[in-house]
Design an enzyme around this catalytic site. Structure first.
Site, PDB file in Angstrom:
ATOM      1  N   HIS A 113      15.949   5.767  43.892  1.00 48.44           N
ATOM      2  CA  HIS A 113      14.569   6.223  43.980  1.00 48.44           C
ATOM      3  C   HIS A 113      13.884   6.187  42.628  1.00 48.44           C
ATOM      4  CE1 HIS A 113      11.122   8.419  45.252  1.00 48.44           C
ATOM      5  NE2 HIS A 113      11.647   8.751  46.406  1.00 48.44           N
ATOM      6  N   CYS A 114      14.634   5.792  41.563  1.00 45.20           N
ATOM      7  CA  CYS A 114      14.053   5.938  40.216  1.00 45.20           C
ATOM      8  C   CYS A 114      13.750   4.621  39.530  1.00 45.20           C
ATOM      9  CB  CYS A 114      14.999   6.758  39.353  1.00 45.20           C
ATOM     10  SG  CYS A 114      15.018   8.477  39.817  1.00 45.20           S
ATOM     11  N   LEU A 115      14.815   3.906  39.130  1.00 48.18           N
ATOM     12  CA  LEU A 115      14.600   2.754  38.246  1.00 48.18           C
ATOM     13  C   LEU A 115      13.701   1.664  38.835  1.00 48.18           C
ATOM     14  CD1 LEU A 115      17.919   2.265  36.284  1.00 48.18           C
ATOM     15  CD2 LEU A 115      15.904   3.612  35.753  1.00 48.18           C
TER      16      LEU A 115
ATOM     17  N   ASP B  30       9.901   4.057  39.207  1.00 48.37           N
ATOM     18  CA  ASP B  30       9.184   4.864  38.211  1.00 48.37           C
ATOM     19  C   ASP B  30       8.455   4.036  37.148  1.00 48.37           C
ATOM     20  OD1 ASP B  30      10.311   6.814  39.701  1.00 48.37           O
ATOM     21  OD2 ASP B  30      11.740   7.489  38.196  1.00 48.37           O
TER      22      ASP B  30
END
Ligand SMILES: NC(=O)c1ccc[n+]([C@@H]2O[C@H](COP(=O)([O-])OP(=O)(O)OC[C@H]3O[C@@H](n4cnc5c(N)ncnc54)[C@H](O)[C@@H]3O)[C@@H](O)[C@H]2O)c1
Length: 420
Positions: free
Chosen positions: A261-263, A266
């Protein structure tokens, strides 16, 4: 003011560990989530997140101070509310609808003196330009003035046994000095160290720096790896050797792509904001995204060439994938490169089986059969592809028993092993 009642909106990878830790720190915690099935499971003491063991969840429930619920009415009279809902991309742009929904839903329970903290990852300005006016309009209260508002980026590293919520320094901010003091005071009860910054925008950017730094460096090492392989140089050994430099170098490992869900998401919040506000591209992010997105296809291509050397084609081959999660020792398959690799291999006509010890049945990609890691499975496969290097698997046996191994994580050794 001592915090007594905490509401955590979103009981996922970020919100659940925070809620449980807060219970352990002595707070009364309402864990709010609109997903009824999650709430039922939590209420029954069933954790779906590896970092929260069943024992910890059960202990939290047994205190009577942890209440998982999907009813916002249970938030009444809260002292602190933390918002940790998803911030995905929609058509390449930030989708803040979950934050807006959470803000609108909690607004009826915001009262003078309470504190609201956003933890969801987002672009600089979200707390003050989006959440503040939303809460002010809905409540008729002001911040600063009536209620306290802040931002604290979240640094959960799922599956990391060393750096947990409580011993990872937490960056905190507020819309004014009083809000900062409230936010800081709250987190000091939860974590060992807080790091105060001057504004919510700085705190928001801090998170994006951290993830953009990782995304860019992973892309750098991925591109280097693709080149080194064609040049016939062992990049893994070169990285290990470079890592002996005690200053000015930080190792990043190549792999089959980035996920979660991040790299993958974001840094796009940052490049989107730069484009929208400054009218130009954030070139490093665009390039890093391109390279990292290429990796699953590169892995498939390399496997294809490797099989070809054995006189086999992917079409009709029986393939054993090791790992489906995007990250080792977790069950998280969101945007996992392994899932993309499996889909590409299936589209090319392969029979794809996968070893995924953390798998939850409803997350397994269509057409992929999950099997146990046995010598018979390894032996029956035309190739084994290591995509996610979960600990606790018998890589020695794989290297010994397989006909051919393509290892994208440098976990396996043996005569038949080829590395990314
Ligand atoms: N997972 C990580 O490792 C990680 C790391 C750093 C930052 N983050 C960021 O933290 C935020 C949350 O991520 P996550 O991984 O915990 O997501 P998640 O999907 O695991 O959990 C979010 C939860 O919020 C619930 N939810 C959505 N809208 C809601 C609403 N209006 N009211 C109540 N509940 C609602 C969902 O049902 C879900 O259970 C995101 O901004 C993410 O980018 C995540």
């Amino acid at each position: 003011m001592s915090v007594e009642k905490l509401v955590v909106i979103g009981q996922g990878y970020v919100g659940l560990p925070l809620a449980i830790r807060a219970v352990e720190a002595g707070l009364d915690v309402v864990g709010l989530d609109l997903d009824d099935s999650r709430i039922k499971r939590l209420g029954a003491g069933e954790s779906f997140i590896e970092d929260i063991t069943t024992a910890r969840l059960t202990a939290a429930l047994a205190t009577g101070r942890y209440r998982p619920t999907s009813d916002y009415g249970d938030a009444k009279d809260f002292d602190v509310c933390v918002i940790s809902v998803p911030t995905p991309l929609r058509d390449g742009a930030p989708d803040l609808s979950y934050v807006e929904h959470a803000g609108s839903s909690i607004a009826p329970y915001v009262r003078p003196g309470c504190t609201v903290v956003l933890e969801s990852t987002t672009y600089p300005g979200t707390t003050e330009e989006l959440l503040r006016p939303l809460l002010e309009e809905a409540t008729g209260l002001q911040s600063p003035g009536d209620f306290h508002l802040g931002y604290s980026p979240e640094r959960i590293d799922p599956g990391n046994p060393t750096w947990r919520l409580e011993n990872t320094p937490k960056v905190v901010s507020g819309v004014d000095a009083t809000a900062l003091a409230r936010v800081d005071g709250f987190y000091r009860r939860i974590v060992e160290q807080t790091v105060a910054v001057d504004s919510t925008r700085v705190a928001e950017l801090t998170k994006l720096i951290e993830n953009t730094f990782r995304q860019v460096n992973i892309a750098l090492i991925n591109e280097l790896t693709m080149c080194a392989s064609e040049l016939g140089v062992d990049v893994w050994q070169a990285i290990d050797a470079a890592s002996t430099k005690p200053f000015g170098f930080m190792p990043f490992k190549p792999g089959p792509g980035v996920g979660g869900h991040c790299l993958p998401i974001d840094p796009c919040y940052l490049s989107w904001q730069v484009k929208r506000t400054l009218g130009r591209q954030f070139r490093f992010i665009e390039l890093a995204n391109d390279i990292n997105h290429e990796m699953p296809q590169h892995v498939v291509q390399r496997l294809m060439v490797g099989l070809n050397k054995q006189g086999r084609t992917i079409n009709g081959a029986r393939l054993l994938l090791i790992g489906l999660a995007y990250k080792k020792n977790t069950a998280d398959m969101r945007d996992s490169p392994a899932v993309e690799v499996a889909a590409r291999l299936r589209a090319l006509g392969a029979d794809v089986r996968a070893v995924e010890p953390y798998a939850e049945a409803h997350h397994i990609p269509t057409g992929v059969t999950v099997v146990d890691l046995t010598e018979a499975e390894v032996d029956a496969a035309d190739a084994v592809l290591i995509v996610t290097d979960h600990d606790g698997l018998d890589y020695e046996m794989i290297g010994r028993s397989a006909k051919y191994v393509f290892d994208s994580r440098n976990r396996c050794t043996g005569r038949v092993v080829e590395r990314l």
